[in-house]
Structure formats: C-alpha cells, structure tokens
Design an enzyme around this catalytic site. Structure first.
Site, PDB file in Angstrom:
ATOM      1  N   GLN A 101      -0.622   5.470  -3.527  1.00  0.00           N
ATOM      2  CA  GLN A 101       0.803   5.242  -3.369  1.00  0.00           C
ATOM      3  C   GLN A 101       1.545   5.826  -4.553  1.00  0.00           C
ATOM      4  OE1 GLN A 101       1.679   1.173  -2.212  1.00  0.00           O
ATOM      5  NE2 GLN A 101      -0.028   1.115  -0.788  1.00  0.00           N
TER       6      GLN A 101
ATOM      7  N   GLU B 221      -1.539   8.807   4.526  1.00  0.00           N
ATOM      8  CA  GLU B 221      -2.253   8.124   3.441  1.00  0.00           C
ATOM      9  C   GLU B 221      -3.390   9.028   2.994  1.00  0.00           C
ATOM     10  OE1 GLU B 221      -3.440   4.017   3.623  1.00  0.00           O
ATOM     11  OE2 GLU B 221      -1.781   3.476   4.955  1.00  0.00           O
TER      12      GLU B 221
ATOM     13  N   GLU C 122       4.236   0.329  -0.710  1.00  0.00           N
ATOM     14  CA  GLU C 122       3.900  -0.823   0.134  1.00  0.00           C
ATOM     15  C   GLU C 122       4.111  -2.107  -0.663  1.00  0.00           C
ATOM     16  OE1 GLU C 122       0.143  -2.561   2.823  1.00  0.00           O
ATOM     17  OE2 GLU C 122      -0.050  -0.681   1.723  1.00  0.00           O
TER      18      GLU C 122
ATOM     19  N   ASN D 194       0.526   0.585  11.840  1.00  0.00           N
ATOM     20  CA  ASN D 194      -0.352   1.101  10.802  1.00  0.00           C
ATOM     21  C   ASN D 194      -1.805   0.755  11.111  1.00  0.00           C
ATOM     22  OD1 ASN D 194      -0.916   2.044   7.862  1.00  0.00           O
ATOM     23  ND2 ASN D 194      -1.846   0.006   7.951  1.00  0.00           N
ATOM     24  N   GLU D 195      -2.661   1.760  11.140  1.00  0.00           N
ATOM     25  CA  GLU D 195      -4.116   1.564  11.269  1.00  0.00           C
ATOM     26  C   GLU D 195      -4.474   0.521  12.328  1.00  0.00           C
ATOM     27  OE1 GLU D 195      -5.808   0.909   7.367  1.00  0.00           O
ATOM     28  OE2 GLU D 195      -5.266   2.927   6.696  1.00  0.00           O
TER      29      GLU D 195
ATOM     30  N   ASN E 150      -1.026  -1.974   5.526  1.00  0.00           N
ATOM     31  CA  ASN E 150      -1.492  -3.214   6.146  1.00  0.00           C
ATOM     32  C   ASN E 150      -0.421  -4.298   6.143  1.00  0.00           C
ATOM     33  OD1 ASN E 150      -3.913  -1.878   6.418  1.00  0.00           O
ATOM     34  ND2 ASN E 150      -4.973  -3.026   4.814  1.00  0.00           N
TER      35      ASN E 150
ATOM     36  N   TYR F 156      -9.341   8.461   2.129  1.00  0.00           N
ATOM     37  CA  TYR F 156      -9.486   8.326   0.680  1.00  0.00           C
ATOM     38  C   TYR F 156     -10.888   8.784   0.290  1.00  0.00           C
ATOM     39  CZ  TYR F 156      -5.389   5.275   1.124  1.00  0.00           C
ATOM     40  OH  TYR F 156      -4.143   4.758   1.408  1.00  0.00           O
TER      41      TYR F 156
END
Length: 501
Positions: free
Chosen positions: A349, A292, A27, A172-173, A72, A244
C-alpha cells in the site's frame, strides 16, 4: 562482464501508458490511515489532521489514483459509518483484521485528502456482507449533484459538489475463504453483473473493476475468471489481478526472477479475457487492473503476535531492503511492458502498511522501494516501445530468468526517452547497448543508479538515505549508439532528451 543488447524501433509500440498504472492503495488496516495519512494530534499534521510530511512524499511520486477503503476491510464495511459529524460516529469491530475501527476517518475525509495529495479515488464497494442497494446508494452519494436523498445528505455534510468518482471496484478478493461473505464464481459473477448494471444506471460514466482470483495459486484460478466474466462481461471494464512476492528463505536469484512469474500471470489473464470475448462474439476488450502488487513477507511473524481488538496496531509493517527495491523495479518494468492491456495498477500500500513511505510521531521517510516507484511514475509516462532484451539468463524456479529486465518509454510531447533497467546479476556488471539512430538528435540527460553492496540494506528514520539513488551512471551515446555499464544488482534510469530543449 556480462553483455546484453536492447532492440527497439520507434514504430513498434506496445501502447500508451495509462497513468493509472502508477496507482497505490490506502486501506483501513494497521497504521495506513491512522498515524499514517491522518493524525490530528500530531504537530506534523495540518488543520484537517492530514500528515503534511506524508503528503509531500506522496505528491513527489505523482500518484494518479488511490484505491480505498480496502482490501479485505471493505467486505464488512458500512460506508455510512464514516460520514457525518464525527461526534456521532461509533467504533465498530473490523472482522477482516480483528481490530476496532474508530470511523473517525471515512469517505469525506478521504476525498478531502485526495485533493491535497493531488490524486483521484478508486472506490471499492462491499459485496461481502452487502450488495446492490448499498452500491447504488454510495454512487448516488458521491456522484449525483443534488435532489435525491443521498446526494442531499452529502450536501448536508458540507460537500455541495459531487465527487464524481469514475473508477469503482466490485468488491475485493471474493474467491478467498478468508474474505467476509466470500462467494463461488457463479454467485459472484451474477452479483457483479447486477450490481454493475445498477451502478451504471445511477451514473453511466463510471468504470467498473471485477474481482479476478486473489492470487495466481488459488485452486480456482482461471475457472474463476472465466465464469465471472461470462456473467458480467458486458457490465465491467477491467478484471483485477493480485500478487505478492517474498524471499523468506533468502534465495535472492529466485526472488528476483519473480518478474518472470508476474509476466506469465498477466499473459494468462489476458488469454482468459480474450477467450470470453471470443465466446461472446464481443467487440469489447476487457483490460486489466493489477490493483494489488508488491513484496510482502517481512511482517508475517510479528503479525502473528498482535493483540486482537486494538486500534491501528503496527500491522503489516514490512521494513524493505535493497533487494526488494530491485524486484519492485522489475515488476514496474513488467507492468509497463503490458501497457496495451494493463491500464490500472496499485502498489499495495502507500503509507506504513507494506508501503514505500513510513511515518513515526517525529517524521516520515522513504523506504528502499520508494525510489523505483517514484522514478517510474515521474519518468514513465508516454508510449511504451516494444523492447526486445537480448540477455544472458539463469535457471530459476520460474524457468529461465534474464539477468536484464528493461523497457523504453518514448514521450513525444516532452521529446524524451527513458530507459528503465535492472541488472539482476549479484556479482557482475553488465555492458548494455541499444541502437538509437532513430533518435539521433537525442542526448543523455541523466543516468540515475540505485545500488548497494548489501542486498539486505534498509532505510530507517535514523538513517533514511542508506539506500538512495545517485546520478553516477556512465551511459553515453555516440553516433546513435547508446552504451552503458550497469553495476551489479542495480536499478537504472537512463533519461535522454532532444538536443536544443
């Protein structure tokens, strides 16, 4: 000493491993791109500015896909800002991470980099501040050979052949209030439906990933997935999961039990997908993209002190320790045990930002989590056998957690078996047995062990091999019975091959 048994049958399979389950993520965040994979001013970089040392470590993992450009970041990104002559590119504010994006690295540079990294792109489109038209345009730019405005613009930029990117994320999200242009499930579901429909009109061969919940604890979890899929089920191929885990309170047993929560999360999302399938009377199954996942908590405090509107700051730079590697190993095992439905996954990442690889101006090195990730990617291709683990358990915040996590992969083409195993006991070795009489003509090739007495041990540039695997395991096979004593708090890779090969 604890004892555990692993039960398998070569005819009882979970499914084939989709190699994309070993994907990763780059990212425009912190030093992932700038000073990570791209540093034109460095003597360690090639003629295009790509860090050669980072490329070497990435190729050693054999990363099949890399998600880009966010995250993001994508929800406010204009992909056109990063194409064309670099002298004409203008820096812009990135509101997602409150930094300045120079745009000196963009789509074309990324695609050049993927070739050198021996990987493929998983491209995300901006459904935060943009939408259908821009998604259509970027697919045209990337995947149409010639004869249209955007395909010819790519050719004008020096790229005659199309990139033929097959995998695309629809935003994304989008449920997250931190996300630029975040939406309700109804809003997002409709947008994903129409965007996906138009993108596939441009290129019917592409596959699409719809946004699931940003993480399991979102208050709209489950209803978000169901509502989104009720709109776009026919247009999309995958639903995303993000999660996470951290250990800020140094409660290691609970931390290592996080793989139990990950397993339950996957089961829940599979159930939601199948509920919508049944409701629609569809014959199509939606698979999962866990795009992710990682350990993330070490950098939270330092990131609160970052100055706004700088370029490529040291952001989200978790320095991983040995216990993080143990959990990453268990999470990889969990993903593999769901190979029938989890077809894509991205360790988030890849370089510098919550990453297995770190760089400085003087070199690159492997973090502790590099090793289980690399081992799983290199040795975990093939067929996942239904692996029943009979293990003692301990009480955790997620309920009963087994001391042993394990999965066995059969590769018929290469005539190999690979057993991945994590002993989560902090004070006892574990004697493990497995009946392999169905593979009586196989022998032990290697038993690699990642172990350390200090759970908080780290790898640094000055001491890059502080935590590193060794081929010192004691696995043995006799009359079809595999036995091994797994060291306390250890990641193990037991490899077997057919005799005569």
């Amino acid at each position: 000493m604890k004892k555990a048994a692993i039960h398998i049958d070569r005819h009882f399979i979970v499914g084939e491993v989709d190699k994309r389950i070993f994907g990763s993520f780059i990212e425009h965040l912190g030093r992932a791109v700038y000073d990570g994979i791209y540093q034109p001013s460095s003597p360690l970089s090639d003629e295009q500015g790509f860090r050669r040392d980072a490329l070497k470590l990435i190729r050693d993992i054999n990363v099949p896909i890399v998600r880009y450009p966010g995250g993001n970041f994508v929800s406010g990104y204009h992909w056109e800002d990063g194409i064309g002559p670099k002298s004409e590119r203008q820096p812009k504010l990135d509101l997602a991470w409150t930094v300045i994006e120079s745009n000196q690295f963009g789509l074309n540079e990324f695609m050049d980099w993927t070739k050198k990294a021996d990987t493929n792109a998983m491209m995300a489109v901006n459904l935060g501040t943009r939408g259908i038209e821009d998604a259509k345009n970027i697919v045209e730019y990337c995947n149409i050979k010639k004869g249209s405005y955007y395909s010819d613009l790519r050719r004008k930029h020096g790229y005659e052949e199309p990139y033929d990117i097959k995998l695309w994320c629809l935003g994304n999200e989008m449920d997250g209030p931190w996300q630029i242009g975040h939406k309700t499930a109804e809003e997002y579901g409709r947008l994903a439906q129409e965007t996906g429909r138009i993108m596939k009109m441009v290129d019917p061969s592409i596959e699409l990933v719809a946004c699931g919940s940003s993480f399991l604890q979102m208050p709209t979890f489950a209803s978000w997935e169901a509502t989104t899929l009720e709109h776009c089920y026919d247009q999309v191929d995958y639903l995303s999961l993000h999660q996470y885990y951290g250990n800020p309170d140094s409660e290691t047993p609970d931390f290592l039990a996080s793989s139990v929560a990950m397993d339950e999360f996957i089961n829940s999302v599979v159930s939601i997908c199948d509920y919508v399938k049944a409701k629609k009377r569809s014959k199509k199954s939606i698979h999962l993209s866990f795009d992710e996942w990682n350990v993330w908590y070490h950098s939270h405090e330092q990131d609160r002190k970052l100055e706004r509107w700088t370029q490529a700051p040291h952001q989200l730079e978790d320095v991983y320790n040995f216990e993080d590697a143990l959990l990453v190993g268990s999470m990889l095992i969990t993903l593999l045990k769901h190979a029938d439905r989890v077809k894509i996954a991205c360790l988030a990442q890849l370089v510098n930002v919550i990453a297995p690889i770190m760089t400085s101006d003087t070199g690159a090195w492997k973090q502790t989590i590099y090793y289980p990730y690399m081992h799983a990617s290199v040795y975990g291709r093939g067929t996942v056998l239904h692996t029943v683990v009979e293990s003692p358990v301990y009480d955790s915040k997620y309920g009963d957690a087994p001391y042993l996590d394990s999965v066995l992969i059969m590769n018929e083409e290469e005539e190999t078996l690979t057993l991945f195993a994590v002993n989560k006991s902090l004070d006892e070795s574990m004697e493990v047995s497995c009946d392999l009489r169905q593979f009586s003509d196989y022998r032990i090739v290697d038993h690699m062990v990642l172990a350390h007495d200090d759970l908080k041990a780290e790898n640094t540039e000055a001491n890059p091999d502080n935590v590193a695997p060794r081929s010192s395991g004691n696995a043995a096979i006799s009359q079809g019975q595999l036995t091994a004593v797994l060291e306390k708090q250890s990641w193990n890779v037991i490899r077997l091959g057919k005799m005569g090969r």
